[in-house]
Design a protein around this motif. Structure first.
Motif, mmCIF file in Angstrom:
data_model
loop_
_atom_site.group_PDB
_atom_site.id
_atom_site.type_symbol
_atom_site.label_atom_id
_atom_site.label_comp_id
_atom_site.label_asym_id
_atom_site.label_seq_id
_atom_site.Cartn_x
_atom_site.Cartn_y
_atom_site.Cartn_z
ATOM 1 N N ILE A 156 7.729 -38.601 33.434
ATOM 2 C CA ILE A 156 8.309 -37.453 34.145
ATOM 3 C C ILE A 156 7.333 -36.284 34.052
ATOM 4 O O ILE A 156 6.839 -35.963 32.967
ATOM 5 C CB ILE A 156 9.669 -37.061 33.530
ATOM 6 N N LYS A 157 7.061 -35.657 35.195
ATOM 7 C CA LYS A 157 6.111 -34.534 35.237
ATOM 8 C C LYS A 157 6.692 -33.317 34.532
ATOM 9 O O LYS A 157 7.625 -32.684 35.044
ATOM 10 C CB LYS A 157 5.898 -34.134 36.701
ATOM 11 N N THR A 158 6.170 -32.998 33.384
ATOM 12 C CA THR A 158 6.578 -31.771 32.690
ATOM 13 C C THR A 158 5.325 -31.188 32.057
ATOM 14 O O THR A 158 4.338 -31.896 31.852
ATOM 15 C CB THR A 158 7.564 -32.063 31.538
ATOM 16 N N ARG A 159 5.382 -29.910 31.709
ATOM 17 C CA ARG A 159 4.240 -29.315 31.012
ATOM 18 C C ARG A 159 4.250 -29.710 29.546
ATOM 19 O O ARG A 159 3.228 -29.904 28.920
ATOM 20 C CB ARG A 159 4.267 -27.791 31.153
ATOM 21 N N THR A 160 5.458 -29.822 28.984
ATOM 22 C CA THR A 160 5.560 -30.116 27.552
ATOM 23 C C THR A 160 6.346 -31.398 27.310
ATOM 24 O O THR A 160 7.016 -31.912 28.195
ATOM 25 C CB THR A 160 6.248 -28.945 26.814
ATOM 26 N N LYS A 161 6.262 -31.891 26.089
ATOM 27 C CA LYS A 161 6.882 -33.169 25.730
ATOM 28 C C LYS A 161 8.410 -33.087 25.729
ATOM 29 O O LYS A 161 8.989 -32.014 25.889
ATOM 30 C CB LYS A 161 6.358 -33.612 24.356
ATOM 31 N N ILE A 162 9.039 -34.224 25.512
ATOM 32 C CA ILE A 162 10.495 -34.273 25.667
ATOM 33 C C ILE A 162 11.253 -33.573 24.528
ATOM 34 O O ILE A 162 12.294 -32.983 24.758
ATOM 35 C CB ILE A 162 10.986 -35.731 25.860
ATOM 36 N N PHE A 163 10.707 -33.617 23.298
ATOM 37 C CA PHE A 163 11.454 -33.020 22.177
ATOM 38 C C PHE A 163 10.675 -31.952 21.413
ATOM 39 O O PHE A 163 11.062 -31.559 20.312
ATOM 40 C CB PHE A 163 11.901 -34.111 21.190
ATOM 41 N N CYS A 164 9.508 -31.539 21.928
ATOM 42 C CA CYS A 164 8.745 -30.475 21.268
ATOM 43 C C CYS A 164 7.922 -29.755 22.329
ATOM 44 O O CYS A 164 7.938 -30.139 23.493
ATOM 45 C CB CYS A 164 7.837 -31.044 20.167
ATOM 46 N N GLY A 165 7.185 -28.738 21.929
ATOM 47 C CA GLY A 165 6.467 -27.924 22.913
ATOM 48 C C GLY A 165 5.021 -28.344 23.143
ATOM 49 O O GLY A 165 4.259 -27.632 23.796
#
Ligand code: ADP
Ligand code: MG
Ligand code: ZN
Length: 489
Positions: free
Chosen positions: A15-24
């Motif tokens: 999934i395109k996100t800037r940060t990881k799923i459970f941390c920054g």
């Protein structure tokens, strides 16, 4: 005995996100090993995960676009196994109560529309990467890079509704296009932002119960998926014909050798001891939140194809090429709508489609450039097509202008003026060239007069050459025919 194959795919998509799923920590690709990690994704004891809101939104949008039911209440689960790329010794995933269930995806293959059920779509975190070599040099130990640990994934599990390797590949490409339209993921199999495990079994044609399946891993292109499935189906058929029983197992595709190899059988399968993740609260999505997300879903490929055909009269071929990638269709639409008023768009639609799907796309692909980043802008391409429509330059000269626009970024008009490429429509000049060409090519001229229609081609070509490509081809044709139909002087 005649067999039918049954295939179900488990697709992992980053999934395109800037940060990881459970941390920054950042999700950017290609950083120095272990430069994008923190105590949370590196699995230090005592840390607590915090859910990235965007991954929930993106999964829910995907679910809506795949006509799936989004559960208003869903939970995370721990999937436990020991492997050096998994620092916590468990992966946070979803097991019972996934975020979405019961969707479908349709595609048309060989004129037949197939609708494939989607069993579930859930969230999970990625694991790290093990390095057994540096460059070409094999190591006698293994290195661990945790940059990828905690990168958000969604897993899309199909029903066993696919019947052939070609269908499996078409399902994947339809899914990829849709996810790209949603801007949920890059879906690049070579780069690993889309990965696929294929489950396959065979059964005698006519039988309704399912046969024992094998799960194939390690395919990193659509072609690999097709090849691995074809090979595996043949292997299972031969085994059954030889009187053997198929065992449930995980197999690895070896692309170099073109075979699947057994990795582990059911007896050796992991017992993941799933249990609800105690460190994360359940996810609640109410109807109002879903309604808001539904509004963010753009026009999907099928709708776009229907609209292009309807509104602009484009052929099925053009429509398919243009809508394969949302960025290309965006480029096309912008070219057309920014350069022509709506009542003139139908006329320009086909020539613009030709330029976009051949010259432009050829250049973009050759240089690995996304249409959105094209150095030649939609407005500039529109100007070029207009110059052809207005008869200022011929289609042939336009190719030269296109190349020049691509490399210099200059406007078509400026290039045409600076290089003196304006089309020659002066009948006197063309007539003089025609006379010269006819006397220099007596044989072709005679053949044409004797009724060989095709002989005119060489003469037209010669006049165009004399004009350095600038003579208007229709005029050249017309003038040559006039001259050749009168008696030779
Ligand atoms: P497992 O518990 O082994 O992971 P699942 O029931 O979760 O199996 O199914 C995983 C995938 O395998 C799904 O995509 C499903 O459609 C597919 N599948 C299940 N059974 C079969 C079968 N007999 N033949 C082919 N594919 C199957
Ligand atoms: Mg499974
Ligand atoms: Zn982190």
């Amino acid at each position: 005995m005649e067999f039918e194959s049954v295939i179900g795919l488990e697709v992992h998509v980053q999934i395109k996100t800037r940060t990881k799923i459970f941390c920054g920590c950042p999700t950017t690709f290609g950083g120095e090993p272990n430069s994008q990690i923190c105590p949370v994704c590196a699995g230090y004891p005592g840390v607590l995960p915090v859910l990235n809101r965007k991954v929930v939104r993106e999964l829910a949008r995907t679910a809506l676009a795949l006509k799936a039911r989004v559960n208003s209440h869903s939970i995370f689960a721990r999937k436990q196994y020991f492997y050096p790329d998994l620092p916590k010794n468990y992966q946070i995933s979803q097991y019972e109560l996934p975020l979405a269930e019961k969707g479908e995806l349709s595609f048309t293959l060989d004129g037949q529309t197939r609708t494939i059920g989607i069993h579930r779509i859930h969230l999970e975190e990625d694991a790290g990467k093990l390095l057994h070599a540096v460059g070409n040099k094999a190591l006698n130990h293994t290195l661990v890079d945790l940059n990828r640990t905690g990168v958000p994934l969604m897993e899309i599990v199909s029903e066993p509704d696919l019947r052939t390797p070609e269908e499996a590949s078409e399902y994947l490409s339809t899914l990829r296009t849709r996810l790209r339209y949603l801007d949920v993921s890059d879906c690049n199999m070579e780069e690993g932002t889309m990965r696929c495990d294929a489950n396959v079994s065979i059964r005698p044609r006519g039988q309704t119960s399912l046969g024992t399946k094998a799960e194939i891993k390690n395919m990193n292109s659509f072609k690999a998926v097709r090849d691995a499935l074809s090979h595996e189906i043949r292997r299972q058929e031969q085994a059954v014909q030889a009187g053997e029983r198929i065992v449930q197992e995980t197999r690895l595709w070896d692309a170099a050798r073109g075979v699947t190899i057994s990795m582990r059988s059911k007896e050796e399968a992991h017992d993941y001891r799933y249990f609800p993740e105690p460190d994360l609260v359940p996810i609640h999505l109410d109807a109002a939140a879903l309604e808001d997300l539904r509004k963010t879903i753009p026009e999907m490929p099928e709708q776009k194809r229907a609209r292009y055909a309807d509104q602009w009269g484009l052929s099925a071929y053009d429509v398919n090429v243009l809508t394969e990638n949302p960025s290309l269709s965006g480029y096309y639409e912008e070219t057309l709508t920014s350069s022509w008023p709506s009542e003139q768009q139908a006329e320009a639609a086909k020539p613009v489609a030709n330029w976009v799907t051949t010259d432009l796309l050829g250049r973009l692909n050759a240089e690995h450039i996304d249409p959105a980043d094209s150095p030649l802008t939609p407005a500039r391409l529109g100007e070029l097509v207009m110059l052809i429509q207005d008869g200022v330059i011929s289609g042939k000269i336009a190719k030269t202008v296109f190349d020049e626009m691509w490399t210099t970024g200059r406007a078509a008009k400026d290039i045409v003026q600076a290089k003196g490429l304006v089309q020659v429509t002066d009948e006197g000049a063309i007539a003089r060239w025609a006379d010269e060409v006819i006397s220099a090519n007596e044989k072709a001229a005679r053949e044409y007069r004797e009724g060989n229609e095709r002989a005119i081609g060489a003469l037209v070509g010669a006049v165009l050459k004399k004009s350095a490509g600038k003579a208007n081809p229709q005029l050249v044709n017309k003038i040559l025919r006039e001259k050749l139909s009168s008696k030779p002087s």
